[in-house]
Write a protein that holds these residues in place. Structure first.
Motif, PDB file in Angstrom:
ATOM      1  N   PRO A 189       9.965  12.141  -6.590  1.00  0.00           N
ATOM      2  CA  PRO A 189      10.853  11.668  -5.508  1.00  0.00           C
ATOM      3  C   PRO A 189      10.079  11.166  -4.282  1.00  0.00           C
ATOM      4  O   PRO A 189      10.487  10.189  -3.652  1.00  0.00           O
ATOM      5  N   GLN A 190       8.964  11.810  -3.946  1.00  0.00           N
ATOM      6  CA  GLN A 190       8.154  11.359  -2.814  1.00  0.00           C
ATOM      7  C   GLN A 190       7.563   9.978  -3.091  1.00  0.00           C
ATOM      8  O   GLN A 190       7.536   9.121  -2.213  1.00  0.00           O
ATOM      9  N   ILE A 191       7.092   9.762  -4.307  1.00  0.00           N
ATOM     10  CA  ILE A 191       6.500   8.476  -4.684  1.00  0.00           C
ATOM     11  C   ILE A 191       7.566   7.387  -4.624  1.00  0.00           C
ATOM     12  O   ILE A 191       7.338   6.304  -4.076  1.00  0.00           O
ATOM     13  N   ALA A 192       8.757   7.669  -5.166  1.00  0.00           N
ATOM     14  CA  ALA A 192       9.841   6.685  -5.154  1.00  0.00           C
ATOM     15  C   ALA A 192      10.231   6.327  -3.727  1.00  0.00           C
ATOM     16  O   ALA A 192      10.400   5.145  -3.399  1.00  0.00           O
ATOM     17  N   GLU A 193      10.349   7.328  -2.854  1.00  0.00           N
ATOM     18  CA  GLU A 193      10.722   7.078  -1.464  1.00  0.00           C
ATOM     19  C   GLU A 193       9.662   6.245  -0.754  1.00  0.00           C
ATOM     20  O   GLU A 193       9.984   5.300  -0.021  1.00  0.00           O
ATOM     21  N   ALA A 194       8.385   6.567  -0.979  1.00  0.00           N
ATOM     22  CA  ALA A 194       7.301   5.834  -0.325  1.00  0.00           C
ATOM     23  C   ALA A 194       7.282   4.373  -0.755  1.00  0.00           C
ATOM     24  O   ALA A 194       7.122   3.473   0.076  1.00  0.00           O
ATOM     25  N   VAL A 195       7.459   4.101  -2.053  1.00  0.00           N
ATOM     26  CA  VAL A 195       7.454   2.720  -2.547  1.00  0.00           C
ATOM     27  C   VAL A 195       8.646   1.955  -1.979  1.00  0.00           C
ATOM     28  O   VAL A 195       8.512   0.805  -1.550  1.00  0.00           O
ATOM     29  N   GLU A 196       9.814   2.592  -1.954  1.00  0.00           N
ATOM     30  CA  GLU A 196      11.011   1.919  -1.425  1.00  0.00           C
ATOM     31  C   GLU A 196      10.855   1.578   0.054  1.00  0.00           C
ATOM     32  O   GLU A 196      11.215   0.492   0.481  1.00  0.00           O
ATOM     33  N   LYS A 197      10.304   2.492   0.834  1.00  0.00           N
ATOM     34  CA  LYS A 197      10.172   2.261   2.274  1.00  0.00           C
ATOM     35  C   LYS A 197       9.065   1.262   2.596  1.00  0.00           C
ATOM     36  O   LYS A 197       9.233   0.394   3.454  1.00  0.00           O
ATOM     37  N   LEU A 198       7.917   1.357   1.912  1.00  0.00           N
ATOM     38  CA  LEU A 198       6.786   0.485   2.236  1.00  0.00           C
ATOM     39  C   LEU A 198       6.994  -0.950   1.776  1.00  0.00           C
ATOM     40  O   LEU A 198       6.567  -1.895   2.440  1.00  0.00           O
ATOM     41  N   PHE A 199       7.632  -1.142   0.613  1.00  0.00           N
ATOM     42  CA  PHE A 199       7.741  -2.478   0.040  1.00  0.00           C
ATOM     43  C   PHE A 199       9.151  -3.040   0.071  1.00  0.00           C
ATOM     44  O   PHE A 199       9.378  -4.154  -0.398  1.00  0.00           O
ATOM     45  N   SER A 200      10.131  -2.291   0.573  1.00  0.00           N
ATOM     46  CA  SER A 200      11.531  -2.729   0.655  1.00  0.00           C
ATOM     47  C   SER A 200      12.071  -3.183  -0.701  1.00  0.00           C
ATOM     48  O   SER A 200      12.611  -4.280  -0.840  1.00  0.00           O
TER      49      SER A 200
END
Length: 99
Positions: free
Chosen positions: A41-52
């Motif tokens: 979940p942390q990885i998914a959130e980071a990718v979504e926030k950083l790359f939109s």
């Protein structure tokens, strides 16, 4: 906000650019080196926030460090955790531009 952004950069270390990851990119997948203690979940959130983008799934794997020798002295390579992030249809990330 900057503290959260730093947290995302701590989670995602770098993109993995290999022949295999390039082939995976044709199937809407991106490969990242991630922190050894990062959860899906942390990885998914980071990718979504950083790359939109919208993340569909995250698969992780840990490459165990090998025992090697340099000038006769033994040492052990560090363990590396990778994440294969599958994106929703219509989303893409150009990892050649850098983080």
């Amino acid at each position: 906000m900057s503290e959260l952004k730093e947290q995302y950069y701590d989670t995602i270390v770098s993109p993995v650019i290999t022949e295999k990851s390039t082939i995976a990119s044709e199937h809407n997948q991106v490969v990242f080196k991630v922190a050894i203690d990062a959860t899906k979940p942390q990885i998914a959130e980071a990718v979504e926030k950083l790359f939109s983008v919208k993340v569909k799934a995250v698969n992780t794997l840990v490459n165990k460090g090998k025992n090697k020798k340099f000038r006769g002295r033994p040492y052990t390579r560090s363990n590396v955790k990778k994440a294969v992030v599958t994106l929703e249809e219509g989303n893409s990330i150009d990892i050649t531009t850098g983080l």
